[in-house]
Design a protein around this motif. Sequence first.
Motif, PDB file in Angstrom:
ATOM      1  N   MET A 166       0.840  -1.192   0.000  1.00 47.64           N
ATOM      2  CA  MET A 166       0.000   0.000   0.000  1.00 47.64           C
ATOM      3  C   MET A 166       0.878   1.246   0.000  1.00 47.64           C
ATOM      4  SD  MET A 166      -3.139  -0.963  -0.048  1.00 47.64           S
ATOM      5  CE  MET A 166      -4.015   0.460   0.554  1.00 47.64           C
ATOM      6  N   ILE A 167       0.435   2.253  -0.749  1.00 49.95           N
ATOM      7  CA  ILE A 167       1.222   3.474  -0.828  1.00 49.95           C
ATOM      8  C   ILE A 167       1.354   4.131   0.537  1.00 49.95           C
ATOM      9  CG2 ILE A 167       1.148   5.841  -1.716  1.00 49.95           C
ATOM     10  CD1 ILE A 167       0.165   4.678  -4.334  1.00 49.95           C
ATOM     11  N   ALA A 168       0.287   4.046   1.336  1.00 47.91           N
ATOM     12  CA  ALA A 168       0.317   4.716   2.624  1.00 47.91           C
ATOM     13  C   ALA A 168       1.387   4.173   3.548  1.00 47.91           C
ATOM     14  CB  ALA A 168      -1.055   4.601   3.302  1.00 47.91           C
ATOM     15  N   SER A 169       1.850   2.951   3.326  1.00 45.48           N
ATOM     16  CA  SER A 169       2.864   2.375   4.199  1.00 45.48           C
ATOM     17  C   SER A 169       4.195   2.159   3.496  1.00 45.48           C
ATOM     18  CB  SER A 169       2.369   1.058   4.765  1.00 45.48           C
ATOM     19  OG  SER A 169       2.131   0.149   3.719  1.00 45.48           O
ATOM     20  N   SER A 170       4.295   2.587   2.239  1.00 51.73           N
ATOM     21  CA  SER A 170       5.497   2.311   1.458  1.00 51.73           C
ATOM     22  C   SER A 170       6.509   3.428   1.470  1.00 51.73           C
ATOM     23  CB  SER A 170       5.112   2.022  -0.004  1.00 51.73           C
ATOM     24  OG  SER A 170       4.315   0.885  -0.069  1.00 51.73           O
ATOM     25  N   PHE A 171       6.081   4.636   1.823  1.00 56.56           N
ATOM     26  CA  PHE A 171       6.958   5.781   1.742  1.00 56.56           C
ATOM     27  C   PHE A 171       7.374   6.245   3.145  1.00 56.56           C
ATOM     28  CE2 PHE A 171       6.617   6.059  -2.615  1.00 56.56           C
ATOM     29  CZ  PHE A 171       5.301   6.068  -3.034  1.00 56.56           C
ATOM     30  N   PHE A 210      -7.847   3.671  -8.833  1.00 55.63           N
ATOM     31  CA  PHE A 210      -7.225   4.684  -7.991  1.00 55.63           C
ATOM     32  C   PHE A 210      -6.944   4.067  -6.624  1.00 55.63           C
ATOM     33  CE2 PHE A 210      -6.885   8.536  -5.447  1.00 55.63           C
ATOM     34  CZ  PHE A 210      -6.157   9.358  -6.292  1.00 55.63           C
ATOM     35  N   PRO A 211      -5.706   4.134  -6.139  1.00 50.28           N
ATOM     36  CA  PRO A 211      -5.328   3.399  -4.919  1.00 50.28           C
ATOM     37  C   PRO A 211      -6.049   3.893  -3.665  1.00 50.28           C
ATOM     38  CG  PRO A 211      -3.383   4.109  -6.158  1.00 50.28           C
ATOM     39  CD  PRO A 211      -4.559   4.834  -6.741  1.00 50.28           C
ATOM     40  N   ASP A 212      -6.558   2.954  -2.875  1.00 45.29           N
ATOM     41  CA  ASP A 212      -7.191   3.308  -1.604  1.00 45.29           C
ATOM     42  C   ASP A 212      -6.219   4.041  -0.693  1.00 45.29           C
ATOM     43  OD1 ASP A 212      -9.652   2.272  -2.238  1.00 45.29           O
ATOM     44  OD2 ASP A 212      -9.280   0.314  -1.318  1.00 45.29           O
ATOM     45  N   GLY A 213      -4.936   3.660  -0.749  1.00 45.77           N
ATOM     46  CA  GLY A 213      -3.949   4.332   0.086  1.00 45.77           C
ATOM     47  C   GLY A 213      -3.832   5.800  -0.223  1.00 45.77           C
ATOM     48  N   VAL A 214      -3.955   6.166  -1.489  1.00 47.72           N
ATOM     49  CA  VAL A 214      -3.880   7.575  -1.865  1.00 47.72           C
ATOM     50  C   VAL A 214      -5.142   8.306  -1.439  1.00 47.72           C
ATOM     51  CG1 VAL A 214      -3.617   9.187  -3.789  1.00 47.72           C
ATOM     52  CG2 VAL A 214      -2.324   7.055  -3.767  1.00 47.72           C
ATOM     53  N   PHE A 215      -6.317   7.644  -1.553  1.00 43.54           N
ATOM     54  CA  PHE A 215      -7.543   8.242  -1.020  1.00 43.54           C
ATOM     55  C   PHE A 215      -7.353   8.605   0.452  1.00 43.54           C
ATOM     56  CE2 PHE A 215     -10.332   6.243  -4.396  1.00 43.54           C
ATOM     57  CZ  PHE A 215     -10.864   7.447  -4.839  1.00 43.54           C
ATOM     58  N   LYS A 216      -6.780   7.686   1.223  1.00 41.50           N
ATOM     59  CA  LYS A 216      -6.604   7.923   2.655  1.00 41.50           C
ATOM     60  C   LYS A 216      -5.627   9.060   2.925  1.00 41.50           C
ATOM     61  CE  LYS A 216      -7.629   3.116   3.865  1.00 41.50           C
ATOM     62  NZ  LYS A 216      -7.083   1.838   4.378  1.00 41.50           N
ATOM     63  N   VAL A 217      -4.519   9.068   2.174  1.00 45.58           N
ATOM     64  CA  VAL A 217      -3.500  10.092   2.378  1.00 45.58           C
ATOM     65  C   VAL A 217      -4.027  11.482   2.035  1.00 45.58           C
ATOM     66  CG1 VAL A 217      -1.281  10.943   1.508  1.00 45.58           C
ATOM     67  CG2 VAL A 217      -1.538   8.540   2.098  1.00 45.58           C
ATOM     68  N   LEU A 218      -4.831  11.565   0.966  1.00 47.38           N
ATOM     69  CA  LEU A 218      -5.254  12.872   0.470  1.00 47.38           C
ATOM     70  C   LEU A 218      -6.660  13.273   0.908  1.00 47.38           C
ATOM     71  CD1 LEU A 218      -3.915  12.714  -3.208  1.00 47.38           C
ATOM     72  CD2 LEU A 218      -2.777  13.594  -1.159  1.00 47.38           C
TER      73      LEU A 218
END
Length: 203
Positions: A1-6, A62-70
């Motif tokens: 997930m993007i939210a945990s990858s960066f 569209f990634p759920d992780g990006v929805f959460k981040v933004l």
Amino acid sequence: MIASSFGALAEFEMFKFLQISPCQLWRQRTPWFFLQSGQFRLPTVLGLLLSADLSNCKLMSFPDGVFKVLSSVSENIRVITLADNEMKAISSKFFLTFTQLRELDLHGNILTKLPDCLEEMKHLTSIDLANNNFSAFPEKLTQISTLERINLEGNSISEIPLARLAAMPALKWLNVTSNPLDANTQSALTSPHKFEILAQRAS
């Protein structure tokens, strides 16, 4: 997930542009940087974010992780690029989240239609749908009164709703080149229009 990858972002006053590619994230107007692995921390500076680029990431949605981040700054975002991915559809959630978009780039995907809620985009001025799989003109676009530019180059569209397009108050430019336009549409394109049309003419 993007939210945990960066890794964690530092807080910078000039942070205005987010780009997520297979391994990079950088900010506009200041020296770019790579994020290392670790936990992603949403900084308060994301309140200044204006643009997000997720092109060429092999995304199918569209990634759920990006929805959460933004999610907390979604109303600030004016430009989103999702070009050159593998998206077959784009959800209603996307358009109901990013309601303040001015520009949306979806070229180079495999989209065949757009959700009905697209007409709720009250500020959108430009949409790029080139090189997708549309077989019919997405007529929901004609209900967006602010829309100035529509790019549908390289699809499979045979008919264009010219009367409805002519009624759009802000439309300035339409690109339908490299579409198999039928004879009636080709003929209609020879008439003058209040907006610029790019299209192959019948030989």
